[in-house]
Design a protein around this motif. Structure first.
Motif, PDB file in Angstrom:
ATOM      1  N   THR A   4       3.153   5.711  -6.053  1.00 17.82           N
ATOM      2  CA  THR A   4       2.816   5.582  -7.485  1.00 17.82           C
ATOM      3  C   THR A   4       1.623   6.630  -7.702  1.00 17.82           C
ATOM      4  OG1 THR A   4       3.214   3.292  -7.574  1.00 17.82           O
ATOM      5  CG2 THR A   4       1.844   4.286  -9.263  1.00 17.82           C
ATOM      6  N   LEU A   5       0.799   6.902  -6.755  1.00 14.59           N
ATOM      7  CA  LEU A   5      -0.327   7.997  -7.021  1.00 14.59           C
ATOM      8  C   LEU A   5       0.445   8.956  -6.865  1.00 14.59           C
ATOM      9  CD1 LEU A   5      -3.227   6.370  -5.049  1.00 14.59           C
ATOM     10  CD2 LEU A   5      -2.956   6.560  -7.459  1.00 14.59           C
ATOM     11  N   ALA A   6       1.374   9.486  -6.005  1.00 12.48           N
ATOM     12  CA  ALA A   6       1.866  10.782  -5.673  1.00 12.48           C
ATOM     13  C   ALA A   6       2.706  11.133  -6.882  1.00 12.48           C
ATOM     14  CB  ALA A   6       2.794  10.793  -4.281  1.00 12.48           C
ATOM     15  N   GLY A   7       3.114  10.075  -7.556  1.00 10.32           N
ATOM     16  CA  GLY A   7       4.089  10.335  -8.407  1.00 10.32           C
ATOM     17  C   GLY A   7       3.343  10.964  -9.738  1.00 10.32           C
ATOM     18  N   LEU A   8       2.024  10.867  -9.773  1.00  8.21           N
ATOM     19  CA  LEU A   8       1.178  11.277 -10.942  1.00  8.21           C
ATOM     20  C   LEU A   8       0.933  12.898 -10.728  1.00  8.21           C
ATOM     21  CD1 LEU A   8      -1.420   8.706 -10.913  1.00  8.21           C
ATOM     22  CD2 LEU A   8       0.609   8.681 -12.443  1.00  8.21           C
ATOM     23  N   LEU A   9       1.223  13.393  -9.664  1.00  5.16           N
ATOM     24  CA  LEU A   9       0.951  14.757  -9.464  1.00  5.16           C
ATOM     25  C   LEU A   9       1.882  15.648  -9.803  1.00  5.16           C
ATOM     26  CD1 LEU A   9       0.039  14.466  -5.509  1.00  5.16           C
ATOM     27  CD2 LEU A   9      -1.557  14.642  -7.370  1.00  5.16           C
ATOM     28  N   GLN A  46       0.769  -1.208   0.052  1.00  2.00           N
ATOM     29  CA  GLN A  46      -0.077   0.234   0.117  1.00  2.00           C
ATOM     30  C   GLN A  46       0.741   1.263  -0.031  1.00  2.00           C
ATOM     31  OE1 GLN A  46      -3.781  -0.964   2.721  1.00  2.00           O
ATOM     32  NE2 GLN A  46      -2.099  -1.935   3.390  1.00  2.00           N
ATOM     33  N   GLN A  47       1.808   1.118   0.903  1.00  2.07           N
ATOM     34  CA  GLN A  47       2.810   2.545   0.827  1.00  2.07           C
ATOM     35  C   GLN A  47       3.514   2.678  -0.645  1.00  2.07           C
ATOM     36  OE1 GLN A  47       3.569   4.592   3.769  1.00  2.07           O
ATOM     37  NE2 GLN A  47       3.811   5.648   1.796  1.00  2.07           N
ATOM     38  N   ALA A  48       3.909   1.342  -1.386  1.00  2.10           N
ATOM     39  CA  ALA A  48       4.238   1.799  -2.695  1.00  2.10           C
ATOM     40  C   ALA A  48       3.149   2.098  -3.751  1.00  2.10           C
ATOM     41  CB  ALA A  48       4.734   0.453  -3.199  1.00  2.10           C
ATOM     42  N   ALA A  49       1.901   1.694  -3.610  1.00  2.00           N
ATOM     43  CA  ALA A  49       0.792   2.393  -4.114  1.00  2.00           C
ATOM     44  C   ALA A  49       0.686   3.985  -3.883  1.00  2.00           C
ATOM     45  CB  ALA A  49      -0.187   1.588  -3.794  1.00  2.00           C
ATOM     46  N   LEU A  50       0.874   4.233  -2.953  1.00  2.00           N
ATOM     47  CA  LEU A  50       0.654   5.775  -2.549  1.00  2.00           C
ATOM     48  C   LEU A  50       1.838   6.439  -3.298  1.00  2.00           C
ATOM     49  CD1 LEU A  50      -0.428   5.704   1.177  1.00  2.00           C
ATOM     50  CD2 LEU A  50      -1.844   6.430  -0.719  1.00  2.00           C
TER      51      LEU A  50
END
Length: 287
Positions: free
Chosen positions: A136-141, A130-134
């Motif tokens: 990944t999401l933060a990297g889209l910003l 889950q931390q890696a998923a976050l």
């Protein structure tokens, strides 16, 4: 055709329930969409990761006067429904783009545009790390953009304590069994990693700042609407089916009677059903 994601859940089979939940959650989530977009200017790009039936992005589309909404889901039937629902509201004001994909895909960032807002509701907990998923999401910003996730909160309640059939407290036992199921689901995901701290810290660990949490109250008092009664029937049946043998035989028999439209105990005939709970939203801003 049934489609199972990596967490072994057939989300296409839950489309009707997701549509009903979107309708019942609308009053609570419309202000959340407005709040999350309040700092956006120009023609922002919103990415809805795990968009489901599109309920939240319908609210984003209503708030935007130009821009793009990117819908991402791993289940084609849900993605198609989301594109239909959001497109009907967006018209020609807002571009709506559908992307078939999964948050667990390590190449996901290559398939999505830089975003001013990334939204992920009930999605991160289905990914092993889950931390890696976050991250990944933060990297889209884009710089200064917002990541918001809906995870946790207060579990929805909908039934009276004593239903006049079976042992009182059925809903509490269903939710306890569901919690056991959830722990097993998490343990069974390939590459599952513990997240031994709360979501605000997890967002900070993902490199975000200005982290905050707030709630959205879902409150439909009794007597419920026809839609609410239909949703409760689906929800109770789904809860019992999902937990399997974690529910004893007496409770399984009670649930079967409650969801039988031809039986005297059918939930859809009751006037004392309700829906009460809260969604927790956690957000942070990129540097």
């Amino acid at each position: 055709m049934s489609v199972h994601t990596h967490d072994d859940i057939d989300w296409a089979d839950r489309l009707a329930q997701l549509r009903m939940a979107d309708a019942l959650d609308a009053e609570a989530l419309a202000p959340v969409a407005r709040r999350l977009l309040s700092g956006s200017a120009g023609r922002p790009t919103v990415v809805d990761v795990g968009c489901g039936a599109g309920g939240m992005s319908v609210h984003f589309a209503r708030e935007l006067d130009g821009g793009t909404i990117v819908l991402l889901d791993a289940t084609p039937a849900l993605l198609a429904e989301a594109q239909r629902a959001v497109g009907a509201v967006a018209g020609e004001r807002v571009e709506v783009v559908g992307v078939h994909g999964d948050l667990a895909d390590p190449r996901l960032a290559d398939r999505l545009p830089a975003a001013d807002l990334v939204w992920a509701s009930g999605v991160v907990h289905h990914v092993g790390d889950q931390q890696a998923a976050l991250r990944t999401l933060a990297g889209l910003l884009r710089p200064g953009a917002v990541l918001a996730i809906s995870e946790g909160g207060l579990e929805m309640r909908c039934l009276p304590w004593d239903l006049g059939i079976g042992r009182p407290g059925l809903e509490q036992r269903l939710l306890a069994a569901r919690a056991e199921w959830f722990a097993g689901m998490r343990a069974g995901i390939a590459g599952s990693v513990a997240l031994p701290y709360g979501w605000p810290r997890a967002l900070r660990e993902a490199g975000l700042e200005d982290v905050e949490s707030f709630g959205a109250l879902i409150d439909h008092p009794m007597p419920g609407s026809d839609l609410l009664r239909e949703y409760v029937v689906h929800r109770v049946g789904w809860l019992a089916e999902s937990v399997g043998d974690r529910l004893d035989s007496d409770d399984r028999a009670t649930v079967a009677a409650l969801v039988d439209p031809d039986g005297p105990a059918f939930l859809g005939h009751r006037a004392d059903l309700y829906l009460f709970g809260a969604k927790a939203i956690h957000s942070g801003r990129s540097r």
